[in-house]
Design a protein around this motif. Structure first.
Motif, PDB file in Angstrom:
ATOM      1  N   GLU A  60       0.835  -1.201   0.000  1.00  0.00           N
ATOM      2  CA  GLU A  60       0.000   0.000   0.000  1.00  0.00           C
ATOM      3  C   GLU A  60       0.872   1.255   0.000  1.00  0.00           C
ATOM      4  N   ARG A  61       1.927   1.224   0.818  1.00  0.00           N
ATOM      5  CA  ARG A  61       2.795   2.405   0.918  1.00  0.00           C
ATOM      6  C   ARG A  61       3.468   2.709  -0.421  1.00  0.00           C
ATOM      7  N   ALA A  62       3.820   1.660  -1.155  1.00  0.00           N
ATOM      8  CA  ALA A  62       4.464   1.871  -2.458  1.00  0.00           C
ATOM      9  C   ALA A  62       3.487   2.505  -3.453  1.00  0.00           C
ATOM     10  N   LEU A  63       2.199   2.252  -3.263  1.00  0.00           N
ATOM     11  CA  LEU A  63       1.203   2.824  -4.180  1.00  0.00           C
ATOM     12  C   LEU A  63       0.873   4.276  -3.830  1.00  0.00           C
ATOM     13  N   LEU A  64       1.040   4.618  -2.555  1.00  0.00           N
ATOM     14  CA  LEU A  64       0.496   5.899  -2.083  1.00  0.00           C
ATOM     15  C   LEU A  64       1.043   7.167  -2.758  1.00  0.00           C
ATOM     16  N   PRO A  65       2.338   7.251  -3.088  1.00  0.00           N
ATOM     17  CA  PRO A  65       2.781   8.502  -3.725  1.00  0.00           C
ATOM     18  C   PRO A  65       2.017   8.797  -5.018  1.00  0.00           C
ATOM     19  N   GLU A  66       1.873   7.782  -5.866  1.00  0.00           N
ATOM     20  CA  GLU A  66       1.170   7.988  -7.145  1.00  0.00           C
ATOM     21  C   GLU A  66      -0.322   8.271  -6.894  1.00  0.00           C
ATOM     22  N   VAL A  67      -0.896   7.511  -5.969  1.00  0.00           N
ATOM     23  CA  VAL A  67      -2.324   7.687  -5.667  1.00  0.00           C
ATOM     24  C   VAL A  67      -2.572   9.093  -5.118  1.00  0.00           C
ATOM     25  N   ALA A  68      -1.702   9.528  -4.200  1.00  0.00           N
ATOM     26  CA  ALA A  68      -1.895  10.847  -3.572  1.00  0.00           C
ATOM     27  C   ALA A  68      -1.850  11.945  -4.629  1.00  0.00           C
ATOM     28  N   THR A  69      -0.895  11.847  -5.542  1.00  0.00           N
ATOM     29  CA  THR A  69      -0.798  12.870  -6.588  1.00  0.00           C
ATOM     30  C   THR A  69      -2.087  12.901  -7.402  1.00  0.00           C
ATOM     31  N   ALA A  70      -2.570  11.717  -7.787  1.00  0.00           N
ATOM     32  CA  ALA A  70      -3.788  11.664  -8.615  1.00  0.00           C
ATOM     33  C   ALA A  70      -4.995  12.192  -7.845  1.00  0.00           C
ATOM     34  N   VAL A  71      -5.128  11.792  -6.585  1.00  0.00           N
ATOM     35  CA  VAL A  71      -6.304  12.215  -5.801  1.00  0.00           C
ATOM     36  C   VAL A  71      -6.262  13.726  -5.561  1.00  0.00           C
ATOM     37  N   LEU A  72      -5.080  14.235  -5.228  1.00  0.00           N
ATOM     38  CA  LEU A  72      -4.987  15.670  -4.920  1.00  0.00           C
ATOM     39  C   LEU A  72      -5.278  16.538  -6.139  1.00  0.00           C
ATOM     40  N   THR A  73      -5.015  16.003  -7.335  1.00  0.00           N
ATOM     41  CA  THR A  73      -5.338  16.821  -8.516  1.00  0.00           C
ATOM     42  C   THR A  73      -6.843  16.783  -8.805  1.00  0.00           C
ATOM     43  N   THR A  74      -7.517  15.737  -8.330  1.00  0.00           N
ATOM     44  CA  THR A  74      -8.963  15.620  -8.546  1.00  0.00           C
ATOM     45  C   THR A  74      -9.753  16.489  -7.560  1.00  0.00           C
ATOM     46  N   LEU A  75      -9.144  16.709  -6.371  1.00  0.00           N
ATOM     47  CA  LEU A  75      -9.886  17.383  -5.289  1.00  0.00           C
ATOM     48  C   LEU A  75     -10.002  18.883  -5.500  1.00  0.00           C
ATOM     49  N   PRO A  76     -11.129  19.473  -5.087  1.00  0.00           N
ATOM     50  CA  PRO A  76     -11.174  20.938  -5.035  1.00  0.00           C
ATOM     51  C   PRO A  76     -10.173  21.429  -3.983  1.00  0.00           C
ATOM     52  N   PRO A  77      -9.669  22.660  -4.110  1.00  0.00           N
ATOM     53  CA  PRO A  77      -8.680  23.146  -3.140  1.00  0.00           C
ATOM     54  C   PRO A  77      -9.275  23.312  -1.741  1.00  0.00           C
ATOM     55  N   ARG A  78      -8.396  23.303  -0.743  1.00  0.00           N
ATOM     56  CA  ARG A  78      -8.754  23.522   0.655  1.00  0.00           C
ATOM     57  C   ARG A  78      -9.798  22.510   1.150  1.00  0.00           C
ATOM     58  N   ALA A  79      -9.463  21.245   0.951  1.00  0.00           N
ATOM     59  CA  ALA A  79     -10.355  20.178   1.424  1.00  0.00           C
ATOM     60  C   ALA A  79      -9.954  19.755   2.838  1.00  0.00           C
ATOM     61  N   VAL A  80     -10.849  18.991   3.484  1.00  0.00           N
ATOM     62  CA  VAL A  80     -10.522  18.403   4.781  1.00  0.00           C
ATOM     63  C   VAL A  80     -10.311  16.909   4.575  1.00  0.00           C
ATOM     64  N   LEU A  81      -9.216  16.401   5.153  1.00  0.00           N
ATOM     65  CA  LEU A  81      -8.918  14.968   5.098  1.00  0.00           C
ATOM     66  C   LEU A  81      -9.458  14.326   6.378  1.00  0.00           C
ATOM     67  N   VAL A  82     -10.371  13.367   6.220  1.00  0.00           N
ATOM     68  CA  VAL A  82     -10.967  12.683   7.379  1.00  0.00           C
ATOM     69  C   VAL A  82     -10.453  11.246   7.363  1.00  0.00           C
ATOM     70  N   TRP A 308     -21.767   4.255  -2.920  1.00  0.00           N
ATOM     71  CA  TRP A 308     -20.535   4.806  -3.481  1.00  0.00           C
ATOM     72  C   TRP A 308     -20.268   4.241  -4.871  1.00  0.00           C
ATOM     73  N   ASN A 309     -19.791   5.106  -5.745  1.00  0.00           N
ATOM     74  CA  ASN A 309     -19.341   4.746  -7.076  1.00  0.00           C
ATOM     75  C   ASN A 309     -17.817   4.666  -7.055  1.00  0.00           C
ATOM     76  N   CYS A 310     -17.239   3.652  -7.658  1.00  0.00           N
ATOM     77  CA  CYS A 310     -15.771   3.600  -7.709  1.00  0.00           C
ATOM     78  C   CYS A 310     -15.313   4.342  -8.965  1.00  0.00           C
ATOM     79  N   THR A 311     -14.530   5.398  -8.783  1.00  0.00           N
ATOM     80  CA  THR A 311     -14.131   6.205  -9.938  1.00  0.00           C
ATOM     81  C   THR A 311     -12.676   5.965 -10.351  1.00  0.00           C
ATOM     82  N   ALA A 312     -11.886   5.330  -9.503  1.00  0.00           N
ATOM     83  CA  ALA A 312     -10.507   4.973  -9.875  1.00  0.00           C
ATOM     84  C   ALA A 312     -10.009   3.871  -8.954  1.00  0.00           C
ATOM     85  N   THR A 313      -9.123   3.043  -9.493  1.00  0.00           N
ATOM     86  CA  THR A 313      -8.517   1.959  -8.700  1.00  0.00           C
ATOM     87  C   THR A 313      -7.029   1.915  -9.004  1.00  0.00           C
TER      88      THR A 313
END
Ligand code: AVI
Length: 332
Positions: A60-82, A308-313
């Motif tokens: 999971e940790r090896a996947l996270l850098p790429e996943v984080a970059t992709a998710v952060l570009t999808t998110l509107p700015p100034r989001a809250v991480l829960v 929930w709809n799965c939009t990326a894996t």
């Protein structure tokens, strides 16, 4: 004071006694997995995550850098991480990269995450996490919530109106029975609301020859983690388990698609717990944990049933582990 426990007075946690006795009075004896996580259990779990056989954390940790970059570009700015079940910020750190850090030019913050709400049962761990983030990310608003993620969560007023990114890493969802996993996903759907994103880490179904060593490692750390439950009952409620008289066993249950952990009584024996006697036959087991393994299709279907709809894996080349990005069905 009644002297049922000998001359040394002991304050016994009745909740813990009732929990233990109710599980141990069933035909298939059980103890709830949440009993694993006292201080020693957390230490042992951390060691498990570093074992060569336990591929989950490092994959999971090896996947996270790429996943984080992709998710952060999808998110509107100034989001809250829960984050659900956030005992520390190691995994969230990938999503917080660049968020609220000490900036040389304080006016140019462009990070997606403005606030972080870690949810965990252990308040001391949350306070330590907040102190660490205050030093490393002084401009990030951190609002810890102490509680069980299976209970409804009310997000702090300070983050009302911010876009929301839920995060449930580590395949902790696999430790919930499917009905509870569904209930959790539906609850998170309500807490996070329309327009949210939800990133969930899930261990995938695979050959038992890979799964079993991950739950029965050569160094015996998982065995110690499993037996620690008995050590804890001895210490906290005055039980008298002979811990060496219980063997660790991990089994693959193919029908239910789960690893089961058990403690096997090596002999016929009787154990006293807060004055009650529990008898074990030789070979009888205490079922201590389930760790469900999902196919991607099964997980996506369950998430859909919960709204929930799965939009990326994302998954590793060997398809050991996956991170699923979910968005509410039918919401803008
Ligand atoms: C926390 N959880 C995801 C772990 C798992 O893999 O199910 C707990 C664990 N039990 C034994 N080893 C690790």
């Amino acid at each position: 004071m009644p002297d049922d426990f000998g001359s040394a007075a002991r304050i016994v946690d009745r909740g813990l006694v009732d929990l233990a006795l109710s599980g141990l009075s069933r035909r298939q004896k059980t103890l709830p997995a949440k009993l694993f996580y006292d201080e020693e259990g957390c230490r042992l779990f951390y060691r498990i995550t570093e074992l060569p056989e336990y591929y989950l954390t490092r994959t999971e940790r090896a996947l996270l850098p790429e996943v984080a970059t992709a998710v952060l570009t999808t998110l509107p700015p100034r989001a809250v991480l829960v984050e659900y079940g956030a005992s520390d910020e190691t995994k969230a750190a990938y999503l917080l990269a660049g968020s609220g850090q000490k900036a040389t030019d304080a006016g140019t913050e462009t990070s997606a995450i403005a606030a972080y709400v870690p949810i965990d049962v252990a308040m001391p761990a949350l306070l330590q996490l907040r102190a660490r983030l205050a030093a490393s990310h002084p401009r990030l608003a951190v609002h810890p919530i102490a509680g069980d993620f299976m209970d409804p969560v009310k997000l702090p007023g300070a983050v009302a109106g911010l876009p929301r990114l839920g995060f449930f890493p580590g395949s902790t969802i696999g430790n919930l029975d499917p009905a509870d996993a569904m209930r959790f996903l539906a609850l998170a759907r309500r807490t996070l609301g329309n327009g949210a994103h939800f990133l969930v880490g899930v261990d995938l179904r695979k050959d038992p020859s890979l799964l079993l060593p991950a739950y029965d490692d050569a160094a015996g750390v998982t065995a110690a983690f499993n037996r620690n439950m008995l050590v804890r009952l001895n210490r906290e409620v005055g039980a008298n388990f002979d811990t060496a008289a219980f063997a660790h066993r991990a089994v693959w249950n193919d029908v239910d698609s789960r690893i089961e952990m058990h403690l096997v009584s090596r002999k016929a024996q009787a154990v006293s717990i807060a004055g009650q006697v529990v008898r074990f036959d030789r070979g009888e087991t205490i079922h201590t944990e389930n760790s469900y393994k999902y196919t991607a299709g099964r997980f996506v279907a369950m998430a859909a049933d919960a709204g929930w709809n799965c939009t990326a894996t994302w998954s590793d080349p060997a398809q050991l582990f996956a991170l699923f990005l979910l968005q509410p069905i039918g919401a803008g």
